[in-house]
Design a protein around this motif. Structure first.
Motif, PDB file in Angstrom:
ATOM      1  N   CYS A 213       1.024  -1.018   0.207  1.00 44.76           N
ATOM      2  CA  CYS A 213       0.119  -0.304   0.028  1.00 44.76           C
ATOM      3  C   CYS A 213       1.049   1.416   0.227  1.00 44.76           C
ATOM      4  N   TYR A 232      -8.071   1.537   6.281  1.00 42.16           N
ATOM      5  CA  TYR A 232      -7.862   1.265   4.929  1.00 42.16           C
ATOM      6  C   TYR A 232      -9.284   0.810   4.598  1.00 42.16           C
ATOM      7  N   HIS A 237     -10.035   4.892  -2.513  1.00 46.84           N
ATOM      8  CA  HIS A 237      -9.011   4.230  -2.991  1.00 46.84           C
ATOM      9  C   HIS A 237      -8.435   4.363  -3.865  1.00 46.84           C
ATOM     10  N   ARG A 261     -14.446  -1.710  -0.996  1.00 48.39           N
ATOM     11  CA  ARG A 261     -14.097  -0.111  -0.964  1.00 48.39           C
ATOM     12  C   ARG A 261     -14.726   0.320  -1.753  1.00 48.39           C
ATOM     13  N   ILE A 283      -5.439   5.616  -0.609  1.00 45.76           N
ATOM     14  CA  ILE A 283      -4.469   4.505  -0.524  1.00 45.76           C
ATOM     15  C   ILE A 283      -4.539   4.191  -2.350  1.00 45.76           C
ATOM     16  N   THR A 285      -2.839   0.627  -3.718  1.00 44.78           N
ATOM     17  CA  THR A 285      -2.791  -0.910  -3.368  1.00 44.78           C
ATOM     18  C   THR A 285      -1.840  -1.236  -4.843  1.00 44.78           C
TER      19      THR A 285
END
Length: 346
Positions: A213, A232, A237, A261, A283, A285
């Protein structure tokens, strides 16, 4: 007249045994097969096999002008070849929609066996051995910028040292686009992550990566060095997807754990993604190998994810019909030697 008498009459001697009957029948079968082969070869003598080259290029380009450029022919010559193909196969083969040629069902049926045949012809005409230090050859590769970062630096440097006359052309395609290009013969080799592949595709694992991440340090509490599950899932995201695919292996793992998410930003390139995180609450990933250039002084943190994600199998793929191609075998081995997994800085 019995079968035995027919054989006796044909052979001009008495019928002896069932073994002789079998031998004679087998001999007749071989004669029939040989006659069929000769008939096929005689038919091929009346066919301009260059027409198949034009058809193969038209199926790839779907455009007369681009086909002409690809084959170094004039547009009228390509159009004339297409007219001959239509007459020979008794099918229009392509219909025009705007500026594109759309293949008919008959043309689509021919595409795969034609691509296989063209690949085999190239192998037949190529010398048995492949000498990379002397050969002049161009390979077409497809990969994402993530794959390019893993392989290209070592690959290009190695080629310049040991095979200076070998050229490569690299294109960026989606996962589905890479598989389709391998199937159609548009590219020689594709590199990426392929959870599912057709049976005709040959796959070779290069290395396994893990997910990490990326987050802006300023968006975390002071001295924080981890991301818990609550944070998270609460944060928006960023997602890297060449054609904006909404679901990835990451999302599948999150859903399997009973969570969801929110993806607020979808980006087409791995390389630019980290820059979009700075100064935001996003974030990212992604594969850890794509974050090797991140340093602490960038104001960004590379942290382990709070959910267990599957490993990322990075592979190279080619078509089974090219298995015996000495040039491609050499390239695959060269790529294996060039693929050096990296560990991101923490």
């Amino acid at each position: 007249m019995s079968a035995a008498k027919k054989i006796r009459d044909c052979m001009g001697r008495p019928f002896v045994s069932f073994g002789l009957l079998y031998a004679y029948s087998h001999h007749c079968l071989k004669i029939q097969i040989f006659a069929h082969i000769m008939h096929t070869m005689n038919n091929l003598r009346g066919v301009d096999l260059n027409l198949l080259v034009v058809l193969h290029a038209l199926l790839i380009e779907r455009h007369v002008s681009r086909t002409a450029i690809r084959l170094n022919m004039s547009q009228p010559a390509v159009s004339h070849a297409l007219a001959r193909l239509r007459a020979r196969l008794d099918d229009p083969l392509f219909t025009r929609q705007g500026g594109t040629l759309v293949p008919t069902l008959r043309a689509l049926e021919l595409a795969r066996p034609l691509a296989d045949a063209m690949a085999q012809i190239q192998i037949v005409l190529r010398p048995d051995g492949f000498e990379p230090d002397r050969a002049r050859h161009t390979f077409k590769l497809a990969m994402s910028d993530y794959g390019a970062g893993i392989v290209l630096p070592n690959l290009v440097a190695g080629l310049r040292r040991s095979a200076p006359n070998i050229d490569i052309v690299v294109t960026q395609l989606s996962r589905e686009g890479m598989i389709a290009s391998i199937m159609d013969g548009d590219v020689d080799l594709a590199l990426g992550v392929f959870p599912q592949l057709p049976e005709q595709i040959l796959s070779e694992l290069l290395h396994c990566d893990t997910y990490a991440c990326l987050i802006d340090r300023a968006s975390l509490a002071p001295l924080a060095e981890t991301i818990d599950l609550e944070l998270y899932l609460a944060r928006p995201h960023a997602l890297v997807a060449v054609h904006g695919e909404a679901s990835t292996e990451v999302d599948e793992a999150i859903h399997a754990a009973g969570h969801t998410r929110r993806v607020a930003v979808v980006l087409p390139h791995w390389g630019v993604a980290p820059k979009t995180i700075r100064g935001t609450d996003l974030i990212l990933t992604v594969a850890a190998g794509s974050l090797t250039s991140i340093r602490d002084d960038d104001g960004l943190l590379v942290l382990p994810p709070p959910i267990r994600f599957p490993t990322i199998p990075f592979s190279q793929i080619s078509h089974q019909r090219r298995r015996s191609d000495p040039a491609l075998r050499w390239l695959r081995a060269f790529v294996v030697a060039s693929a050096q997994p990296s560990v991101p800085s923490r």
